[in-house]
Design a protein around this motif. Structure first.
Motif, PDB file in Angstrom:
ATOM      1  N   MET A 171       0.861  -1.152   0.222  1.00 33.67           N
ATOM      2  CA  MET A 171       0.585   0.311   0.661  1.00 33.67           C
ATOM      3  C   MET A 171       0.637   1.361  -0.043  1.00 33.67           C
ATOM      4  O   MET A 171       0.412   1.733  -0.745  1.00 33.67           O
ATOM      5  N   ALA A 172       1.388   0.546   0.720  1.00 29.96           N
ATOM      6  CA  ALA A 172       2.806   2.347   1.263  1.00 29.96           C
ATOM      7  C   ALA A 172       3.763   2.680  -0.829  1.00 29.96           C
ATOM      8  O   ALA A 172       3.343   3.730  -0.987  1.00 29.96           O
ATOM      9  N   ILE A 173       3.967   1.386  -1.267  1.00 30.72           N
ATOM     10  CA  ILE A 173       4.682   1.672  -2.449  1.00 30.72           C
ATOM     11  C   ILE A 173       3.236   2.386  -3.751  1.00 30.72           C
ATOM     12  O   ILE A 173       3.759   3.074  -4.344  1.00 30.72           O
ATOM     13  N   LEU A 197       1.600   6.010  -1.295  1.00 32.74           N
ATOM     14  CA  LEU A 197       2.250   7.357  -0.125  1.00 32.74           C
ATOM     15  C   LEU A 197       3.633   7.477  -1.196  1.00 32.74           C
ATOM     16  O   LEU A 197       3.517   8.345  -0.955  1.00 32.74           O
ATOM     17  N   ILE A 198       4.106   6.209  -2.006  1.00 30.08           N
ATOM     18  CA  ILE A 198       5.646   7.089  -2.712  1.00 30.08           C
ATOM     19  C   ILE A 198       5.086   7.414  -4.254  1.00 30.08           C
ATOM     20  O   ILE A 198       4.281   7.298  -4.746  1.00 30.08           O
ATOM     21  N   VAL A 253      11.953   1.210  -5.712  1.00 30.42           N
ATOM     22  CA  VAL A 253      11.685   1.534  -4.536  1.00 30.42           C
ATOM     23  C   VAL A 253      10.771  -0.138  -4.951  1.00 30.42           C
ATOM     24  O   VAL A 253      11.549  -1.512  -3.952  1.00 30.42           O
ATOM     25  N   LEU A 272      -1.571   5.314   7.699  1.00 33.60           N
ATOM     26  CA  LEU A 272      -0.657   5.720   6.630  1.00 33.60           C
ATOM     27  C   LEU A 272       0.631   4.890   7.221  1.00 33.60           C
ATOM     28  O   LEU A 272       1.582   5.168   6.361  1.00 33.60           O
ATOM     29  N   THR A 292       1.194   1.393   6.844  1.00 32.73           N
ATOM     30  CA  THR A 292       2.038   0.941   5.790  1.00 32.73           C
ATOM     31  C   THR A 292       3.502   1.448   5.761  1.00 32.73           C
ATOM     32  O   THR A 292       3.700   0.853   5.451  1.00 32.73           O
ATOM     33  N   SER A 293       3.671   2.655   5.798  1.00 32.63           N
ATOM     34  CA  SER A 293       5.748   3.509   5.655  1.00 32.63           C
ATOM     35  C   SER A 293       5.930   2.435   6.701  1.00 32.63           C
ATOM     36  O   SER A 293       7.257   1.800   6.211  1.00 32.63           O
ATOM     37  N   LEU A 302       6.728  -1.143   4.865  1.00 35.69           N
ATOM     38  CA  LEU A 302       7.565  -0.371   3.973  1.00 35.69           C
ATOM     39  C   LEU A 302       8.931  -1.334   4.596  1.00 35.69           C
ATOM     40  O   LEU A 302      10.151  -1.987   3.990  1.00 35.69           O
ATOM     41  N   PHE A 343      12.433  -3.252   4.028  1.00 37.66           N
ATOM     42  CA  PHE A 343      13.400  -3.256   3.809  1.00 37.66           C
ATOM     43  C   PHE A 343      14.617  -3.517   4.377  1.00 37.66           C
ATOM     44  O   PHE A 343      15.479  -3.786   3.885  1.00 37.66           O
TER      45      PHE A 343
END
Lengths: 328, 308
Positions: A110-112, A115-116, A124, B38, B41-42, B45, B49
């Motif tokens: 979802m972030a990819i 958000l990004i 990413v 939000l 979700t970050s 991510l 990583f």
């Protein structure tokens, strides 16, 4: 009749067209035979694959019998073939890995997607997907030499103290075991689930998202109430594909799961060692003598094949259907 | 606030103020939830990583010191209590990987391209079944390919544990992936081009050779590179059928050691120094895999830019 007319009337039986068609069909025959031969070759090899494993497992079934499915005494060396602990091991490692990996992957996807900035999206997601190409033996090495000492010296003594030797941290483990195995397994399937979830989320129609935003919903609400439900089937498919990869993982788990305790075939806690179908195949391959042990190995392979094959087939159906539904 | 809201506002001004306050409270809560979501979700991510960076960091930090010319070109030696640092090199594994994987590529690339063409050209039920079969094979545990080659080639055909058996296992493993990926590349060729070719009277084989393959070549190359980078890191299927050797003998019909099987063998070593040697091999492998990956991604990015 000209060719245009033939096309317009849809009438194929004109002299010229017929001749042209016949000639072109005639000269395409070697080409068709060639590619057909290769297709047949690979088809035959794949059928042989199934046949060979099934055929070689027959002596194994004769030795192990139905006991294979409900027996709990697995000891290859002493010819005790109750594989229930192994089937359980395969399922429990995968389940725990999914519990760890699914929230992370969905969040990352979802972030990819949402958000990004669009320009950074490719970079990413490429980095996350790079993880999928790290050979599984390197995950094994990483878990063996980096994560295991950390778990053994720092994390697990602390957890055992916090839980007062209660379940699920009742034993002072060696660091190897269920916890280490499923952690590394989770890392291995994160890129798979993330990549497919990302594709499914990208396929969510922009009108839905924009409609939600225009009605005054926040971005978080749009993601949770619109993007997630719309792509639910696709995400389930992604999770299932990740599960299929986890179920068949061999070499990393073999290095990380520790040893199956014959007195406690089912792991007593997160610190105890266990074995899965695939790790047991690798572990016992050196001890083959005569056809019967190979038969039992093939029984393990066959069970693994059926579990993974069904999971995969289901996942592919679900993903394909959801993508079709979103992109008519 | 609730008590204030329950008291019926008297004037229009009071009513307006109450509504405004309720709205802003609702809005603040709404945006807070949104931000939390939000943020979660970050965080996902970020967590995704961490392992990659941890792996790369550890591999480079621990592996780089081992890599010397001598390490790459001499055969391994067994350490002993008195000579713990006597580990020799990994020439046998480099040779084994080059040989076994090279042979696997020689077999799987042509087969995959032909199968991809077959999948591209036909639409029947039989080919549909073949495609489903290939897709299921892609997801199959890799160790089962080793079992297959062992049961059929080694056991039934009385083959020895040889490099060739390892190549066969890798071939069976890579062909499904490669052919489905290559077919995707072929499907990317615009129908206008193929139809134009057919309309000019070219035969299907000609259209395939002169238009489709030529147009799809870069994309097929990336598909092949990606599948190859998957294949070169496989351990389990090769391990079962390949045996092991200490010398670089350049002979496919004898036992071989590849980088991955060597890692598997020495990580359980009794000697710390030898055990850490796996980082060096991991470094080599990861460099090869990432270079293949990056190159293919750069090709794809170039292509996309060109078409836009």
């Amino acid at each position: 009749m000209s060719i245009e007319a033939a096309v317009l009337t849809g009438e194929p039986e004109t002299v010229g067209a017929g001749r042209a068609r016949k000639r072109s069909a005639g000269s395409d025959v070697p080409y068709r035979i060639l590619i057909g031969a290769f297709a047949a070759l690979i088809g035959a090899v794949l059928v042989l694959y199934f046949y060979s494993i099934i055929d070689q497992s027959i002596p194994g079934w004769q030795v192990a019998g139905w006991h294979f499915f409900y027996g709990t005494n697995w000891n290859f060396f002493n010819r005790q073939y109750g594989a229930l602990p192994l089937i359980f091991g395969t399922l429990i490692t995968t389940t725990l890995a999914l519990v760890l990996a699914v929230p992370v992957s969905i969040g990352a996807a979802m972030a990819i997607v949402f958000l990004i900035p669009r320009r950074a999206r490719l970079a990413v997601s490429s980095i996350v997907e790079l993880l999928a190409f790290v050979p599984s033996v390197i995950f094994g090495v990483w878990g063996y030499l980096t994560i295991q000492p950390w778990l053994d010296r720092t994390v697990q003594p602390w957890l055992v103290k916090v839980f007062h030797h209660n379940w699920p941290f009742n034993t002072n483990g060696s660091g190897f075991g269920l916890m280490l195995g499923s952690m590394v397994l989770a890392v291995m399937i994160i890129p798979t689930i993330t990549a497919i979830t990302r594709d499914v989320l990208i396929a969510v129609p922009a009108e839905l998202i924009e409609g939600g935003l225009s009605l005054g919903a926040t971005r978080g609400q749009v993601l949770r109430r619109i993007a997630l439900p719309t792509s639910r089937t696709g995400i389930i498919g992604a999770i299932t594909l990740g599960a299929a990869r986890a179920l068949g993982e061999t070499i990393a788990l073999f290095l990380l799961l520790g040893a199956l305790d014959p007195n406690h075939p089912f792991p007593r806690g997160l610190n105890s060692g266990l074995a899965t179908l695939s790790t047991e195949i690798v572990a016992n391959f050196g001890q083959l003598s005569g056809t019967k042990p190979l038969g039992v190995i093939c029984c393990l392979s066959l069970v693994l094949m059926v579990i993974v094959g069904l999971t995969n087939l289901a996942a592919r159906l679900v993903v394909r259907r959801s993508l079709q539904r979103l992109q008519p | 606030m609730t008590s204030a809201a329950l008291e019926a506002p008297r004037t229009d001004d009071e009513r307006r103020a109450a509504v405004q306050e309720a709205a802003s409270r609702f809005y603040r809560r709404k945006t807070l939830y949104s931000k939390l979501f939000l943020g979660a979700t970050s965080l996902g991510l970020l967590i995704a990583f961490i392992p990659l960076f941890s792996i790369i960091y550890n591999v480079v930090r621990n592996g780089i010191s081992y890599i010397t010319w001598k390490f790459l070109t001499t055969p391994p030696q067994s350490p002993s209590i008195f000579h713990k640092h006597q580990i020799g090199g990994i020439s046998n594994a480099i040779e084994g990987t080059a040989l076994v994987f090279g042979m696997a590529l020689l077999m799987s690339v042509p087969i995959s391209i032909m199968v991809a063409i077959a999948l591209y050209e036909s639409h029947g039920r039989v080919m549909g079944a073949l495609r489903t079969l290939l897709e299921v094979m892609i997801g199959m545990p890799s160790i089962l390919f080793g079992i297959f080659i062992y049961t059929y080639v080694v056991e039934r055909m009385h083959f020895q544990l040889t490099g060739l058996a390892g190549s066969l296992a890798l071939t069976v493993l890579m062909v499904p992936l490669m052919s489905v990926a290559c077919e995707q590349a072929l499907r990317g060729v615009p129908a206008v081009l193929t139809e134009a070719g057919l309309a000019l009277g070219a035969k299907k084989a000609q259209v395939m050779r002169k238009i489709v393959l030529r147009y799809a070549l870069p994309r097929m190359l990336t598909a092949i590179m990606l599948s190859a980078s998957r294949g070169i890191g496989e351990t389990a299927p090769v391990l079962l059928v390949i045996g092991s050797t200490y010398v670089a003998n350049w002979n496919l019909m004898t036992s071989q050691t590849t980088l991955t099987t060597l890692m598997y063998n020495i990580i359980q070593s009794f000697y710390n120094y030898q055990r850490s040697e796996v980082w060096a091999i991991a470094l080599l492998l990861i460099v090869v895999v990432f270079v293949l990956n990056l190159a293919s991604r750069i090709i794809v990015a170039r292509l996309n830019r060109g078409h836009r």
